[in-house]
Write a protein that holds these residues in place. Sequence first.
Motif, PDB file in Angstrom:
ATOM      1  N   ASN A 172      78.915 -33.575  46.535  1.00 19.87           N
ATOM      2  CA  ASN A 172      79.835 -34.552  47.277  1.00 19.87           C
ATOM      3  C   ASN A 172      80.564 -34.838  46.083  1.00 19.87           C
ATOM      4  N   ASP A 173      81.822 -35.127  46.421  1.00 15.74           N
ATOM      5  CA  ASP A 173      82.704 -35.714  45.414  1.00 15.74           C
ATOM      6  C   ASP A 173      82.287 -37.218  45.234  1.00 15.74           C
ATOM      7  N   VAL A 174      82.218 -37.686  44.023  1.00 13.08           N
ATOM      8  CA  VAL A 174      81.856 -39.138  43.969  1.00 13.08           C
ATOM      9  C   VAL A 174      82.650 -39.907  43.067  1.00 13.08           C
ATOM     10  N   ALA A 175      82.875 -41.281  43.192  1.00 12.22           N
ATOM     11  CA  ALA A 175      83.363 -42.022  42.332  1.00 12.22           C
ATOM     12  C   ALA A 175      82.834 -43.310  42.294  1.00 12.22           C
ATOM     13  N   THR A 176      82.596 -43.947  41.099  1.00 10.24           N
ATOM     14  CA  THR A 176      81.814 -45.022  40.816  1.00 10.24           C
ATOM     15  C   THR A 176      82.295 -46.264  40.238  1.00 10.24           C
ATOM     16  N   PHE A 177      81.844 -47.110  40.287  1.00 12.64           N
ATOM     17  CA  PHE A 177      82.385 -48.771  39.998  1.00 12.64           C
ATOM     18  C   PHE A 177      81.258 -49.492  39.393  1.00 12.64           C
ATOM     19  N   PRO A 178      80.709 -49.470  38.351  1.00  8.36           N
ATOM     20  CA  PRO A 178      79.778 -50.560  37.883  1.00  8.36           C
ATOM     21  C   PRO A 178      80.380 -51.825  37.484  1.00  8.36           C
ATOM     22  N   ASP A 179      79.631 -52.820  37.746  1.00  2.13           N
ATOM     23  CA  ASP A 179      80.257 -54.166  37.520  1.00  2.13           C
ATOM     24  C   ASP A 179      79.186 -55.256  37.048  1.00  2.13           C
ATOM     25  N   PHE A 180      79.294 -55.474  35.846  1.00  2.00           N
ATOM     26  CA  PHE A 180      77.991 -56.376  35.534  1.00  2.00           C
ATOM     27  C   PHE A 180      78.617 -57.536  34.649  1.00  2.00           C
ATOM     28  N   PRO A 181      77.705 -58.588  34.379  1.00  2.00           N
ATOM     29  CA  PRO A 181      78.033 -59.629  33.601  1.00  2.00           C
ATOM     30  C   PRO A 181      78.263 -59.505  32.341  1.00  2.00           C
ATOM     31  N   ALA A 182      79.182 -60.543  31.690  1.00  2.00           N
ATOM     32  CA  ALA A 182      79.288 -60.225  30.215  1.00  2.00           C
ATOM     33  C   ALA A 182      77.921 -60.740  29.485  1.00  2.00           C
ATOM     34  N   GLU A 183      77.231 -61.362  29.986  1.00  2.00           N
ATOM     35  CA  GLU A 183      76.059 -61.905  29.348  1.00  2.00           C
ATOM     36  C   GLU A 183      74.940 -60.855  29.547  1.00  2.00           C
ATOM     37  N   ILE A 184      74.207 -60.558  28.528  1.00  3.09           N
ATOM     38  CA  ILE A 184      73.215 -59.527  28.592  1.00  3.09           C
ATOM     39  C   ILE A 184      72.347 -59.900  29.716  1.00  3.09           C
ATOM     40  N   ARG A 185      71.787 -61.300  29.792  1.00  2.00           N
ATOM     41  CA  ARG A 185      70.752 -61.831  30.594  1.00  2.00           C
ATOM     42  C   ARG A 185      71.173 -63.080  31.291  1.00  2.00           C
ATOM     43  N   ALA A 186      72.268 -62.949  32.123  1.00  5.71           N
ATOM     44  CA  ALA A 186      72.915 -64.368  32.657  1.00  5.71           C
ATOM     45  C   ALA A 186      71.650 -64.826  33.260  1.00  5.71           C
ATOM     46  N   PRO A 187      71.469 -66.387  33.705  1.00  3.92           N
ATOM     47  CA  PRO A 187      70.563 -66.908  34.223  1.00  3.92           C
ATOM     48  C   PRO A 187      69.705 -66.149  35.528  1.00  3.92           C
ATOM     49  N   ARG A 188      68.707 -65.749  35.568  1.00  2.00           N
ATOM     50  CA  ARG A 188      68.219 -64.988  36.744  1.00  2.00           C
ATOM     51  C   ARG A 188      68.299 -65.696  38.129  1.00  2.00           C
ATOM     52  N   GLY A 189      68.563 -64.624  39.037  1.00  2.00           N
ATOM     53  CA  GLY A 189      68.994 -65.481  40.257  1.00  2.00           C
ATOM     54  C   GLY A 189      70.165 -66.129  40.671  1.00  2.00           C
ATOM     55  N   THR A 190      70.966 -66.371  39.675  1.00  2.00           N
ATOM     56  CA  THR A 190      72.011 -67.163  39.841  1.00  2.00           C
ATOM     57  C   THR A 190      73.388 -66.156  40.350  1.00  2.00           C
ATOM     58  N   ARG A 191      74.481 -66.816  40.770  1.00  2.00           N
ATOM     59  CA  ARG A 191      75.462 -65.813  41.070  1.00  2.00           C
ATOM     60  C   ARG A 191      76.263 -65.275  39.912  1.00  2.00           C
ATOM     61  N   ALA A 192      76.076 -65.914  38.900  1.00  2.00           N
ATOM     62  CA  ALA A 192      76.690 -65.514  37.353  1.00  2.00           C
ATOM     63  C   ALA A 192      75.902 -64.066  36.887  1.00  2.00           C
ATOM     64  N   GLY A 193      74.589 -64.209  37.480  1.00  2.00           N
ATOM     65  CA  GLY A 193      73.687 -63.142  36.744  1.00  2.00           C
ATOM     66  C   GLY A 193      73.849 -61.862  37.919  1.00  2.00           C
ATOM     67  N   VAL A 194      74.604 -61.797  38.820  1.00  2.00           N
ATOM     68  CA  VAL A 194      74.457 -60.553  39.739  1.00  2.00           C
ATOM     69  C   VAL A 194      75.311 -59.534  39.075  1.00  2.00           C
ATOM     70  N   SER A 195      74.466 -58.601  39.317  1.00  2.00           N
ATOM     71  CA  SER A 195      74.927 -56.826  38.563  1.00  2.00           C
ATOM     72  C   SER A 195      75.145 -55.911  39.829  1.00  2.00           C
ATOM     73  N   GLY A 196      76.207 -55.214  39.952  1.00  2.00           N
ATOM     74  CA  GLY A 196      76.664 -54.499  40.969  1.00  2.00           C
ATOM     75  C   GLY A 196      76.755 -53.235  40.709  1.00  2.00           C
TER      76      GLY A 196
END
Lengths: 336, 627
Positions: free
Chosen positions: B41-65
């Motif tokens: 397949n042709d593929v293209a990616t977009f990783p999106d992660f918080p600036a903090e190494i481990r933002a508080p677990r479970g919070t919206r700020a800590g979501v990594s996509g």
Amino acid sequence: MSLPVLKAADFASDQDIRWCPGCGDYSILAQMKKVLPELGVPREKIVFISGIGCSSRFPYYMNTYGMHSIHGRAPTFATGLKSTRPDLMVWVITGDGDALSIGGNHFIHVLRRNLDVNIVLFNNRIYGLTKGQYSPTSTEGQITKSTPMGSIDHPLSPLSVALAAEATFVARSMDANVKHLGDVLKRAAQHKGTSLVEVYQNCNVFNDGAMAYAQEKKQRADNVVELEHGKPLVFGHDNEKGIRLVGNHLEIVQRSEVPDDDLLIHDEQDPNPSIQMMLARMRYPEMPEPMGVLRAVTGVATYNDQINDQVALAKTKKGEGDLEALFRAGDTWEVE
Amino acid sequence: MTTTKEVKSVTGITVRLAGDSGDGMQLLGTQLTNTSALAGNDVATFPDFPAEIRAPRGTRAGVSGFQVQFAREEIFTPGDTLDALVVMNPAAMVTNLGDLRKGGILIANEDGFNDKEFKLANVESNPLDASVIEETYRVFKVPMTALTRDAVSQHGLSPKIADRCKNFFAMGLVYWLFGRSLEPTLRFISDKFGKKPDVAAANEAALRAGWAFGETTEAFGESYQVEAAELTPGTYRNIMGNQALALGLVAASKVSGKDMFYGTYPITPASDILHELTRFKNFGVRTFQAEDEIAAVCATIGAAFGGTMAVTASSGPGIALKAEAMGLGMMLELPMIVINVQRGGPSTGLPTKTEQSDLLQAMFGRNGESPIPILAPRSPGDCFDIAVEAWRIATECMVPVMLLSDGYIANGSEPWRIPELSDLPKIEITHPEANDGEPFLPYLRDENLSRPWAIPGTEGLTHRVGGLEKEHETGNVSYDPKNHQDMVRRRAEKVAKIAERIPEQDIFGETSGDLLVVSWGGTYGACHTATKRCQEAGHSVSHIHLRYINPMPRNIGTLLRSFKKVIVPELNMGQLRMLLRAEYLVDCIGFNKVQGKPFTISELVEAIESNMPAAASKNAAAVSKAG
């Protein structure tokens, strides 16, 4: 075929020297030109790198390769050059403002890396090129253009900083004592690893006589102690005074009153810099100031050797880099 | 393993995996990308992660996509709206759901949805229970944590370690759903965890369990298959922008017969270039992790003076620190490459988010008249070519070359057609030797207005360089007013002349018409695709994408003037637009987004359509309806 024998004049560039008449820099330049031919290194293998300041015009006056760079950063240019061209002899020319103010960070790091370069730090305790503001080595209370009520900064000692960074070669000399200066520069050049030579240098325009106590013949004997490896620390007009270690401090004694065996014997090769640091902290007027080589430790790996050794080792282990294999590393697939 | 359920063939899938920043979403995304690429397949990616190494677990700020699009046709972006969204907890769901298309697949780790997690995510009740969710999407609630624990129970891991395997369970389920092979990931697991056989076995069991869950559960009635894309024949690998930059630099060093010195100081998102290059020591690469950005660039100049290929890289704040030294490098006229992997600014800004706002910094961010060439890659794979090109220009013209990448390109990936060594351009570098008796003139210029690269160690060529103004030819310090103006002019002319040795700008679409889209850098894919859609809808719109920004290709002015309107989409407030207007006196229209996010295709389509001349626009609408 023997190499041509060079003379001091061969190291002079065709540029007019533009330091103020009577500046101590002339003497340092003259000693450098005198010492280099004695080292047997061809002119084209020598590079002078400087930052900004009066001292930093130095490279223009040498008929070698040279770079007049930006303020305080000369050690970093030297790092890139020496790491990639270990065959060159690299000198860093800097001043007290250049090395210790704006360049303080780089000064520490080049010393702790033990890059095989020679740093000559012209210390006149004043900003010359910007016309007379106080510098990091100016004395407390010093009245200057920017400190009309006296400097409130505590001065920094380049020797103490260098020893704290565990430099492998630390020395001090002065512009007026030409033979001493020549000898120290020569020893610095021969040292493998970073060598630091602080040179007391008179600025006769903005800070005239600031170090007269150490420079003038009449005062010098009482205010300076010349260090010699394996010899006791003695000073004074008739060498009538000595330094001894009592507990954890140094004190001045009259040799007529204590046996010579009690005097501190200078050990520049001691890998533990503690006593060398005590010497660096001897300051006028309480104590005579040390001149000569405080520390000269051998056998410490240099940054340039190590960076190049790793490249050689990687080649031995993995073989000379193969671009084709590198491109195709990992998962690949064919499209017909 | 082959499924026994119905398989539906689709042209492409856009999927986003989202969880807590400790959930291994980046790993999962990378694996899905590689596996899809290997499937052709042709593929293209977009990783999106918080600036903090481990933002508080479970919070919206800590979501990594991690978003990936894989398709059977050539694609240029990671996709706009999602066909499928996998969420590991409520925070991941509420922050990502807006991008899932109606009717799209929502897979949720049911075990991650409990009172504690609702509180952390700042939601009042279970968002999965809202009736609108069931009505809008195809929802699959999967108790991933419990199923993973069951699957790995025989391997005797602690519950904490066992729970960490749940991303592999999710991966297995996703692989089943999209007909992906488990093999590449099984190989990855055995390579990565080989030294910890129990962990390797548990991850493998979790992966297989996820796949088997998809196959056996009644909930999933069908899976999807994306056929291989028709790409240019050749050998491919998947590559990220920073990786491609590192490979391009090494290739440039090899084809020019030079060892490389890379001086840098760690900064997001440029650090991975250092990590890559440290592995290439057997190629003669010397990496120097300096005490600061200034030391990094100055050491690079020192290496260039010594005759080595010299490179430094940073991101915006670090480039700001390098500015004075770059001015020196430009004045010394030494070749080197300065890479800026841009991120959101100003100051520390948005360290892990993308932006294109350092263009004017690159153009003008030095004191005095200090022009330097600027190039910008347009995609992860293009980083390779642009690195080689930057070194060619640097050495031909004896000048530092600035290369403007960005966080989107740096961390994004795409299939890269591996070049043949014979296709790589040759870069010939010569260092002068002494000419008997002739005085050496270090600033004597050739037909490129370039000076000789005389290196220390060469007998007869001793010379001094520095930041004080140079006398023409001799290079001696000169305060002569006319000489200064002359030298300023010569340096500028040298950079301007590079336009003669770069290709003319190519154009996607007709060479004249109603609207021209002008873009640069990482927005290429979105701008290209949006233009294509508008062309298909019958609009008279063309696209040019600049890889050479200073100087620009020779025909830019003509192209700009051949369209009724020019629109310049940028992830900044209009920096290229300012340059174009100043240089070509063409009234360009800006379309600007500064949200730390790339353009979506649909917002660009809208921007293009809203700028189409009214008549043409109506006409196109009619065509579109008829079609």
